[in-house]
Design a protein around this motif. Structure first.
Motif, PDB file in Angstrom:
ATOM      1  N   TYR A 106       5.165   4.664   9.658  1.00  0.00           N
ATOM      2  CA  TYR A 106       5.228   5.797   8.730  1.00  0.00           C
ATOM      3  C   TYR A 106       5.058   7.130   9.455  1.00  0.00           C
ATOM      4  CZ  TYR A 106       4.042   8.784   4.727  1.00  0.00           C
ATOM      5  OH  TYR A 106       4.009   9.781   3.792  1.00  0.00           O
ATOM      6  N   PHE A 107       4.082   7.196  10.360  1.00  0.00           N
ATOM      7  CA  PHE A 107       3.759   8.463  11.011  1.00  0.00           C
ATOM      8  C   PHE A 107       4.419   8.643  12.376  1.00  0.00           C
ATOM      9  CE2 PHE A 107      -0.116   8.434   8.270  1.00  0.00           C
ATOM     10  CZ  PHE A 107       0.016   9.703   7.736  1.00  0.00           C
ATOM     11  N   PRO A 129       1.734  11.565  18.110  1.00  0.00           N
ATOM     12  CA  PRO A 129       2.030  11.935  16.721  1.00  0.00           C
ATOM     13  C   PRO A 129       0.990  11.440  15.720  1.00  0.00           C
ATOM     14  CG  PRO A 129       3.452  10.143  17.433  1.00  0.00           C
ATOM     15  CD  PRO A 129       2.718  10.614  18.653  1.00  0.00           C
ATOM     16  N   ILE A 130       0.148  10.490  16.149  1.00  0.00           N
ATOM     17  CA  ILE A 130      -0.864   9.933  15.247  1.00  0.00           C
ATOM     18  C   ILE A 130      -2.240  10.122  15.874  1.00  0.00           C
ATOM     19  CG2 ILE A 130      -1.684   7.873  14.033  1.00  0.00           C
ATOM     20  CD1 ILE A 130       1.184   6.743  14.382  1.00  0.00           C
ATOM     21  N   ILE A 145      -6.725   9.086   9.431  1.00  0.00           N
ATOM     22  CA  ILE A 145      -5.429   8.908  10.073  1.00  0.00           C
ATOM     23  C   ILE A 145      -4.585  10.139   9.782  1.00  0.00           C
ATOM     24  CG2 ILE A 145      -3.393   7.434  10.251  1.00  0.00           C
ATOM     25  CD1 ILE A 145      -5.242   5.178   9.052  1.00  0.00           C
ATOM     26  N   ASN A 146      -4.433  10.992  10.794  1.00  0.00           N
ATOM     27  CA  ASN A 146      -3.813  12.304  10.589  1.00  0.00           C
ATOM     28  C   ASN A 146      -4.442  13.008   9.390  1.00  0.00           C
ATOM     29  OD1 ASN A 146      -2.226  11.794  12.777  1.00  0.00           O
ATOM     30  ND2 ASN A 146      -0.270  11.932  11.710  1.00  0.00           N
ATOM     31  N   GLY A 147      -5.746  12.845   9.266  1.00  0.00           N
ATOM     32  CA  GLY A 147      -6.484  13.502   8.201  1.00  0.00           C
ATOM     33  C   GLY A 147      -6.614  12.704   6.928  1.00  0.00           C
ATOM     34  N   ASN A 148      -5.849  11.631   6.787  1.00  0.00           N
ATOM     35  CA  ASN A 148      -5.906  10.801   5.586  1.00  0.00           C
ATOM     36  C   ASN A 148      -6.981   9.738   5.752  1.00  0.00           C
ATOM     37  OD1 ASN A 148      -3.224  11.614   4.038  1.00  0.00           O
ATOM     38  ND2 ASN A 148      -2.727  11.477   6.216  1.00  0.00           N
ATOM     39  N   TYR A 195       0.862  -1.188   0.000  1.00  0.00           N
ATOM     40  CA  TYR A 195       0.000   0.000   0.000  1.00  0.00           C
ATOM     41  C   TYR A 195       0.896   1.234   0.000  1.00  0.00           C
ATOM     42  CZ  TYR A 195      -4.028   2.933   1.125  1.00  0.00           C
ATOM     43  OH  TYR A 195      -5.021   3.870   1.093  1.00  0.00           O
ATOM     44  N   ASP A 196       0.652   2.151  -0.901  1.00  0.00           N
ATOM     45  CA  ASP A 196       1.542   3.294  -1.090  1.00  0.00           C
ATOM     46  C   ASP A 196       1.275   4.356  -0.030  1.00  0.00           C
ATOM     47  OD1 ASP A 196       3.289   5.154  -1.985  1.00  0.00           O
ATOM     48  OD2 ASP A 196       2.234   5.606  -3.859  1.00  0.00           O
ATOM     49  N   LEU A 197       1.951   4.220   1.101  1.00  0.00           N
ATOM     50  CA  LEU A 197       1.759   5.181   2.180  1.00  0.00           C
ATOM     51  C   LEU A 197       2.315   6.556   1.842  1.00  0.00           C
ATOM     52  CD1 LEU A 197       2.465   2.937   5.281  1.00  0.00           C
ATOM     53  CD2 LEU A 197       0.370   4.204   4.843  1.00  0.00           C
ATOM     54  N   SER A 198       3.117   6.644   0.796  1.00  0.00           N
ATOM     55  CA  SER A 198       3.627   7.963   0.409  1.00  0.00           C
ATOM     56  C   SER A 198       2.510   8.860  -0.104  1.00  0.00           C
ATOM     57  CB  SER A 198       4.713   7.823  -0.661  1.00  0.00           C
ATOM     58  OG  SER A 198       4.163   7.340  -1.877  1.00  0.00           O
ATOM     59  N   THR A 199       1.356   8.250  -0.439  1.00  0.00           N
ATOM     60  CA  THR A 199       0.211   9.067  -0.848  1.00  0.00           C
ATOM     61  C   THR A 199      -0.438   9.729   0.357  1.00  0.00           C
ATOM     62  OG1 THR A 199      -1.341   7.207  -0.695  1.00  0.00           O
ATOM     63  CG2 THR A 199      -0.244   7.551  -2.805  1.00  0.00           C
ATOM     64  N   PHE A 200      -0.089   9.262   1.563  1.00  0.00           N
ATOM     65  CA  PHE A 200      -0.587   9.900   2.776  1.00  0.00           C
ATOM     66  C   PHE A 200       0.180  11.199   2.995  1.00  0.00           C
ATOM     67  CE2 PHE A 200      -2.517   6.333   5.582  1.00  0.00           C
ATOM     68  CZ  PHE A 200      -3.388   6.022   4.565  1.00  0.00           C
ATOM     69  N   ALA A 201      -0.540  12.241   3.311  1.00  0.00           N
ATOM     70  CA  ALA A 201       0.098  13.532   3.541  1.00  0.00           C
ATOM     71  C   ALA A 201       0.421  13.675   5.019  1.00  0.00           C
ATOM     72  CB  ALA A 201      -0.827  14.659   3.096  1.00  0.00           C
ATOM     73  N   VAL A 202       1.676  13.937   5.310  1.00  0.00           N
ATOM     74  CA  VAL A 202       2.099  14.082   6.695  1.00  0.00           C
ATOM     75  C   VAL A 202       1.500  15.335   7.317  1.00  0.00           C
ATOM     76  CG1 VAL A 202       4.101  14.251   8.222  1.00  0.00           C
ATOM     77  CG2 VAL A 202       4.226  12.851   6.165  1.00  0.00           C
TER      78      VAL A 202
END
Length: 251
Positions: free
Chosen positions: A248-249, A98-99, A228-231, A55-62
């Motif tokens: 990731y977060f 942080p999450i 998840i943090n807005g995602n 799953y491409d977690l890089s699509t999640f925005a920090v």
């Protein structure tokens, strides 16, 4: 003697109307079944991809924003009032974690029950890194006991016992009658008279519906849905999937 034309025509018209009713009902059932199959495949796909790391977690925005493919307007932010309007909702975990996970769930939803062990594992393993907020999204058309179960959860929360009660409901999802809901309060040593009065008077009925409307306004269409943090992630996340998210977060 000539028969009444209306009388002689009534049976065929009645049969035709009944025939159309059966066709419409069949179409509705096929549509519901198709949606169920789609949702099962969707949730399975998300769980598997998160578990095996594909799953491409890089699509999640920090920074707390997620762009949903195909809609410029469907940007869900952790600052979205529909998502974060949870001042009165049950929460567990440190405020400075942080999450932040805001979950829209339905106590009678089988997919929420499937996600329940993973959520428990997440909080047990990573409770110092996660702030988890539970919001109600009872889908009453499919789950007739969900609304009252959500109200019962709010009544338990009033006594500071939401999470034990939450666990008891998911562990007994096939038994959510009024008597069952009151029995769980007794078993968990809640102040029973206070709980029963809260449930019988529908004290939190409107609050549950406010959660539901907030979810709808935020784009929630099924349960469970996690912000998840807005995602936004719709569907079951398994234990390994949550581990990937924390990695990731949480660093």
């Amino acid at each position: 003697m000539q028969s009444n034309p209306q009388t002689s025509e009534t049976p065929p018209q009645s049969h035709r109307r009944y025939g159309w009713f059966k066709v419409i009902l069949l179409i509705m059932l096929i549509g519901l079944l198709s949606f169920a199959i789609y949702f099962v495949n969707l949730t399975k796909n998300i769980g598997e991809q998160l578990a095996d790391g594909t799953y491409d977690l890089s699509t999640f925005a920090v920074d707390g924003q997620s762009h949903i493919e195909g809609s410029e307007s469907a940007v869900i932010s952790v600052a979205d009032t529909h998502v974060v309007n949870f001042a009165n909702d049950p929460a567990i975990g440190p405020l400075n974690a942080p999450i932040t996970i805001v979950a829209f769930e339905d106590f009678q939803c089988p997919y929420c029950e499937a996600a329940f062990p993973a959520v428990k594992a997440l909080l047990n393993k990573h409770g110092d890194k996660v702030r988890f907020i539970y919001r109600d999204f009872p889908i009453s058309a499919l789950h007739p006991d969900a609304q009252l179960a959500a109200e019962a959860g709010a009544c338990a929360n009033e006594q500071g016992q939401f999470w034990p009660y939450h666990d008891r409901l998911y562990q007994n999802q096939d038994h959510l009658s009024v008597d069952d809901l009151k029995r769980y309060a007794t078993e968990l040593n809640l102040e029973v008279d206070l709980f029963n009065d809260c449930l019988d008077t529908g004290k939190y009925s409107s609050e549950v519906q406010e959660d539901l409307q907030d979810g709808i306004d935020a784009g929630v269409t099924g349960t469970p849905t996690f912000f998840i943090n807005g995602n936004v992630v719709s569907g079951v996340i398994n234990e390994q999937g949550f581990d990937q998210i924390v990695e990731y977060f949480g660093n």
